[in-house]
Design a protein around this motif. Structure first.
Motif, PDB file in Angstrom:
ATOM      1  N   LEU A 200       0.751 -22.122  14.540  1.00 59.57           N
ATOM      2  CA  LEU A 200      -0.541 -22.347  15.161  1.00 59.57           C
ATOM      3  C   LEU A 200      -1.194 -21.078  15.661  1.00 59.57           C
ATOM      4  O   LEU A 200      -0.545 -20.158  16.120  1.00 59.57           O
ATOM      5  CB  LEU A 200      -0.389 -23.295  16.350  1.00 59.57           C
ATOM      6  CG  LEU A 200       0.125 -24.679  16.004  1.00 59.57           C
ATOM      7  CD1 LEU A 200       0.241 -25.517  17.265  1.00 59.57           C
ATOM      8  CD2 LEU A 200      -0.796 -25.358  15.015  1.00 59.57           C
ATOM      9  N   CYS A 201      -2.495 -21.073  15.549  1.00 55.92           N
ATOM     10  CA  CYS A 201      -3.302 -20.047  16.177  1.00 55.92           C
ATOM     11  C   CYS A 201      -4.528 -20.761  16.715  1.00 55.92           C
ATOM     12  O   CYS A 201      -4.788 -21.897  16.365  1.00 55.92           O
ATOM     13  CB  CYS A 201      -3.677 -18.958  15.191  1.00 55.92           C
ATOM     14  SG  CYS A 201      -4.555 -19.530  13.740  1.00 55.92           S
ATOM     15  N   GLY A 202      -5.247 -20.158  17.603  1.00 55.37           N
ATOM     16  CA  GLY A 202      -6.427 -20.820  18.129  1.00 55.37           C
ATOM     17  C   GLY A 202      -7.117 -19.981  19.174  1.00 55.37           C
ATOM     18  O   GLY A 202      -6.795 -18.815  19.377  1.00 55.37           O
ATOM     19  N   THR A 203      -8.068 -20.592  19.859  1.00 54.81           N
ATOM     20  CA  THR A 203      -8.854 -19.900  20.862  1.00 54.81           C
ATOM     21  C   THR A 203      -8.276 -20.047  22.255  1.00 54.81           C
ATOM     22  O   THR A 203      -8.636 -19.296  23.144  1.00 54.81           O
ATOM     23  CB  THR A 203     -10.298 -20.411  20.867  1.00 54.81           C
ATOM     24  OG1 THR A 203     -10.292 -21.804  21.167  1.00 54.81           O
ATOM     25  CG2 THR A 203     -10.982 -20.156  19.533  1.00 54.81           C
ATOM     26  N   GLY A 204      -7.411 -21.036  22.461  1.00 57.00           N
ATOM     27  CA  GLY A 204      -6.833 -21.259  23.772  1.00 57.00           C
ATOM     28  C   GLY A 204      -7.808 -21.875  24.756  1.00 57.00           C
ATOM     29  O   GLY A 204      -7.727 -21.635  25.952  1.00 57.00           O
ATOM     30  N   ILE A 205      -8.725 -22.683  24.248  1.00 58.85           N
ATOM     31  CA  ILE A 205      -9.706 -23.358  25.110  1.00 58.85           C
ATOM     32  C   ILE A 205      -9.477 -24.861  25.002  1.00 58.85           C
ATOM     33  O   ILE A 205      -9.310 -25.391  23.905  1.00 58.85           O
ATOM     34  CB  ILE A 205     -11.153 -23.046  24.686  1.00 58.85           C
ATOM     35  CG1 ILE A 205     -11.406 -21.544  24.700  1.00 58.85           C
ATOM     36  CG2 ILE A 205     -12.145 -23.774  25.598  1.00 58.85           C
ATOM     37  CD1 ILE A 205     -12.756 -21.148  24.122  1.00 58.85           C
ATOM     38  N   ILE A 206      -9.500 -25.543  26.140  1.00 62.30           N
ATOM     39  CA  ILE A 206      -9.390 -26.998  26.165  1.00 62.30           C
ATOM     40  C   ILE A 206     -10.761 -27.559  26.515  1.00 62.30           C
ATOM     41  O   ILE A 206     -11.369 -27.151  27.510  1.00 62.30           O
ATOM     42  CB  ILE A 206      -8.351 -27.455  27.198  1.00 62.30           C
ATOM     43  CG1 ILE A 206      -6.981 -26.930  26.785  1.00 62.30           C
ATOM     44  CG2 ILE A 206      -8.342 -28.980  27.314  1.00 62.30           C
ATOM     45  CD1 ILE A 206      -5.919 -27.153  27.809  1.00 62.30           C
ATOM     46  N   PHE A 207     -11.240 -28.453  25.674  1.00 63.28           N
ATOM     47  CA  PHE A 207     -12.545 -29.074  25.878  1.00 63.28           C
ATOM     48  C   PHE A 207     -12.372 -30.557  26.186  1.00 63.28           C
ATOM     49  O   PHE A 207     -11.478 -31.200  25.648  1.00 63.28           O
ATOM     50  CB  PHE A 207     -13.395 -28.976  24.603  1.00 63.28           C
ATOM     51  CG  PHE A 207     -13.802 -27.590  24.240  1.00 63.28           C
ATOM     52  CD1 PHE A 207     -13.038 -26.846  23.361  1.00 63.28           C
ATOM     53  CD2 PHE A 207     -14.949 -27.028  24.746  1.00 63.28           C
ATOM     54  CE1 PHE A 207     -13.408 -25.562  22.999  1.00 63.28           C
ATOM     55  CE2 PHE A 207     -15.344 -25.753  24.395  1.00 63.28           C
ATOM     56  CZ  PHE A 207     -14.576 -25.018  23.521  1.00 63.28           C
ATOM     57  N   MET A 208     -13.275 -31.076  26.990  1.00 62.07           N
ATOM     58  CA  MET A 208     -13.372 -32.512  27.224  1.00 62.07           C
ATOM     59  C   MET A 208     -14.840 -32.895  27.093  1.00 62.07           C
ATOM     60  O   MET A 208     -15.707 -32.186  27.616  1.00 62.07           O
ATOM     61  CB  MET A 208     -12.883 -32.865  28.630  1.00 62.07           C
ATOM     62  CG  MET A 208     -11.407 -32.628  28.854  1.00 62.07           C
ATOM     63  SD  MET A 208     -10.327 -33.731  27.919  1.00 62.07           S
ATOM     64  CE  MET A 208     -10.647 -35.282  28.719  1.00 62.07           C
ATOM     65  N   PRO A 209     -15.143 -33.991  26.396  1.00 59.11           N
ATOM     66  CA  PRO A 209     -16.544 -34.402  26.286  1.00 59.11           C
ATOM     67  C   PRO A 209     -17.051 -34.955  27.619  1.00 59.11           C
ATOM     68  O   PRO A 209     -16.313 -35.607  28.343  1.00 59.11           O
ATOM     69  CB  PRO A 209     -16.517 -35.483  25.206  1.00 59.11           C
ATOM     70  CG  PRO A 209     -15.110 -35.943  25.138  1.00 59.11           C
ATOM     71  CD  PRO A 209     -14.245 -34.844  25.634  1.00 59.11           C
ATOM     72  N   ASP A 210     -18.321 -34.658  27.932  1.00 58.69           N
ATOM     73  CA  ASP A 210     -18.925 -35.248  29.121  1.00 58.69           C
ATOM     74  C   ASP A 210     -19.648 -36.539  28.714  1.00 58.69           C
ATOM     75  O   ASP A 210     -19.551 -36.969  27.563  1.00 58.69           O
ATOM     76  CB  ASP A 210     -19.847 -34.249  29.839  1.00 58.69           C
ATOM     77  CG  ASP A 210     -21.108 -33.896  29.064  1.00 58.69           C
ATOM     78  OD1 ASP A 210     -21.380 -34.513  27.997  1.00 58.69           O
ATOM     79  OD2 ASP A 210     -21.841 -33.002  29.517  1.00 58.69           O
ATOM     80  N   ALA A 211     -20.353 -37.149  29.634  1.00 61.66           N
ATOM     81  CA  ALA A 211     -21.021 -38.427  29.371  1.00 61.66           C
ATOM     82  C   ALA A 211     -22.070 -38.330  28.268  1.00 61.66           C
ATOM     83  O   ALA A 211     -22.334 -39.307  27.569  1.00 61.66           O
ATOM     84  CB  ALA A 211     -21.663 -38.953  30.653  1.00 61.66           C
ATOM     85  N   SER A 212     -22.640 -37.129  28.068  1.00 58.74           N
ATOM     86  CA  SER A 212     -23.673 -36.957  27.045  1.00 58.74           C
ATOM     87  C   SER A 212     -23.080 -36.625  25.670  1.00 58.74           C
ATOM     88  O   SER A 212     -23.800 -36.549  24.684  1.00 58.74           O
ATOM     89  CB  SER A 212     -24.634 -35.836  27.447  1.00 58.74           C
ATOM     90  OG  SER A 212     -24.009 -34.571  27.307  1.00 58.74           O
ATOM     91  N   GLY A 213     -21.764 -36.393  25.616  1.00 57.76           N
ATOM     92  CA  GLY A 213     -21.123 -36.014  24.364  1.00 57.76           C
ATOM     93  C   GLY A 213     -20.947 -34.515  24.201  1.00 57.76           C
ATOM     94  O   GLY A 213     -20.341 -34.059  23.236  1.00 57.76           O
TER      95      GLY A 213
ATOM     96  N   LYS B  25     -12.568 -27.449  29.924  1.00 59.28           N
ATOM     97  CA  LYS B  25     -11.748 -28.033  30.977  1.00 59.28           C
ATOM     98  C   LYS B  25     -10.702 -27.030  31.459  1.00 59.28           C
ATOM     99  O   LYS B  25     -10.334 -27.010  32.619  1.00 59.28           O
ATOM    100  CB  LYS B  25     -11.081 -29.310  30.448  1.00 59.28           C
ATOM    101  CG  LYS B  25     -10.128 -29.965  31.393  1.00 59.28           C
ATOM    102  CD  LYS B  25     -10.833 -30.546  32.584  1.00 59.28           C
ATOM    103  CE  LYS B  25      -9.834 -31.282  33.464  1.00 59.28           C
ATOM    104  NZ  LYS B  25     -10.343 -31.524  34.780  1.00 59.28           N
ATOM    105  N   GLY B  26     -10.205 -26.202  30.532  1.00 55.76           N
ATOM    106  CA  GLY B  26      -9.177 -25.246  30.907  1.00 55.76           C
ATOM    107  C   GLY B  26      -9.016 -24.161  29.864  1.00 55.76           C
ATOM    108  O   GLY B  26      -9.537 -24.260  28.752  1.00 55.76           O
ATOM    109  N   ILE B  27      -8.290 -23.128  30.258  1.00 57.10           N
ATOM    110  CA  ILE B  27      -8.017 -21.975  29.402  1.00 57.10           C
ATOM    111  C   ILE B  27      -6.503 -21.796  29.360  1.00 57.10           C
ATOM    112  O   ILE B  27      -5.855 -21.773  30.411  1.00 57.10           O
ATOM    113  CB  ILE B  27      -8.663 -20.693  29.974  1.00 57.10           C
ATOM    114  CG1 ILE B  27     -10.164 -20.885  30.251  1.00 57.10           C
ATOM    115  CG2 ILE B  27      -8.407 -19.501  29.058  1.00 57.10           C
ATOM    116  CD1 ILE B  27     -11.016 -21.166  29.051  1.00 57.10           C
ATOM    117  N   VAL B  28      -5.942 -21.657  28.171  1.00 56.28           N
ATOM    118  CA  VAL B  28      -4.505 -21.449  28.035  1.00 56.28           C
ATOM    119  C   VAL B  28      -4.175 -20.024  28.466  1.00 56.28           C
ATOM    120  O   VAL B  28      -4.744 -19.061  27.941  1.00 56.28           O
ATOM    121  CB  VAL B  28      -4.036 -21.698  26.585  1.00 56.28           C
ATOM    122  CG1 VAL B  28      -2.552 -21.386  26.424  1.00 56.28           C
ATOM    123  CG2 VAL B  28      -4.331 -23.136  26.172  1.00 56.28           C
ATOM    124  N   THR B  29      -3.282 -19.895  29.437  1.00 53.51           N
ATOM    125  CA  THR B  29      -2.878 -18.590  29.944  1.00 53.51           C
ATOM    126  C   THR B  29      -2.329 -17.732  28.817  1.00 53.51           C
ATOM    127  O   THR B  29      -1.479 -18.170  28.055  1.00 53.51           O
ATOM    128  CB  THR B  29      -1.799 -18.755  31.046  1.00 53.51           C
ATOM    129  OG1 THR B  29      -2.346 -19.578  32.071  1.00 53.51           O
ATOM    130  CG2 THR B  29      -1.396 -17.418  31.626  1.00 53.51           C
TER     131      THR B  29
END
Length: 136
Positions: free
Chosen positions: A35-48, A53-57
């Motif tokens: 795996l590789c990636g950006t290390g960002i966690i996203f959560m959708p809000d009410a508008s989509g 939500k968080g950043i992987v250390t």
């Protein structure tokens, strides 16, 4: 189950991106895939819209000179507007080979200031579960 939802939103990538049989990454297959990636966690809000939500250390976003912050709203990926697109559409644009670069723009704060950051996708060295800094 609640924790699983958060980790399902963690954008990761692997060298098999072009494999049409590849399914969305989950915590279980994160550990067994390269795996590789950006290390960002996203959560959708009410508008989509996808909100950080968080950043992987130790991940690419945590090491960037322009910091991605919890609460930032994803707006563009590589110059393409993705604001309020479905998670499935956004994740395919976020994925890429290890060490490839991806340009992300975010809307920040109530004024909607645009913040642009270019990240180099990297392998996640440890499971994200024990290494996530989240907004309080």
């Amino acid at each position: 189950a609640r924790g699983m939802d958060s980790f399902a939103k963690l954008f990761v990538c692997c060298e098999s991106r072009q494999d049409p049989s590849r399914k969305a990454e989950t915590p279980e297959n994160m550990a067994k895939n390269n795996l590789c990636g950006t290390g960002i966690i996203f959560m959708p809000d009410a508008s989509g819209a996808l909100v950080v939500k968080g950043i992987v250390t130790g991940g690419p976003a945590a090491k960037a000179s322009v910091q991605v912050q919890p609460g930032d709203v994803l707006y563009e990926i590589d110059g393409n507007v993705v604001h309020r697109l479905p998670l499935s559409s956004v994740s395919t644009r976020m994925l890429g080979p290890e060490f490839s670069r991806v340009s992300l723009s975010f809307l920040r704060g109530t004024a909607g200031d645009k913040v642009v950051v270019t990240l180099r996708r990297e392998r996640l060295k440890q499971t994200a579960k024990s290494h996530v800094d989240t907004a309080k």
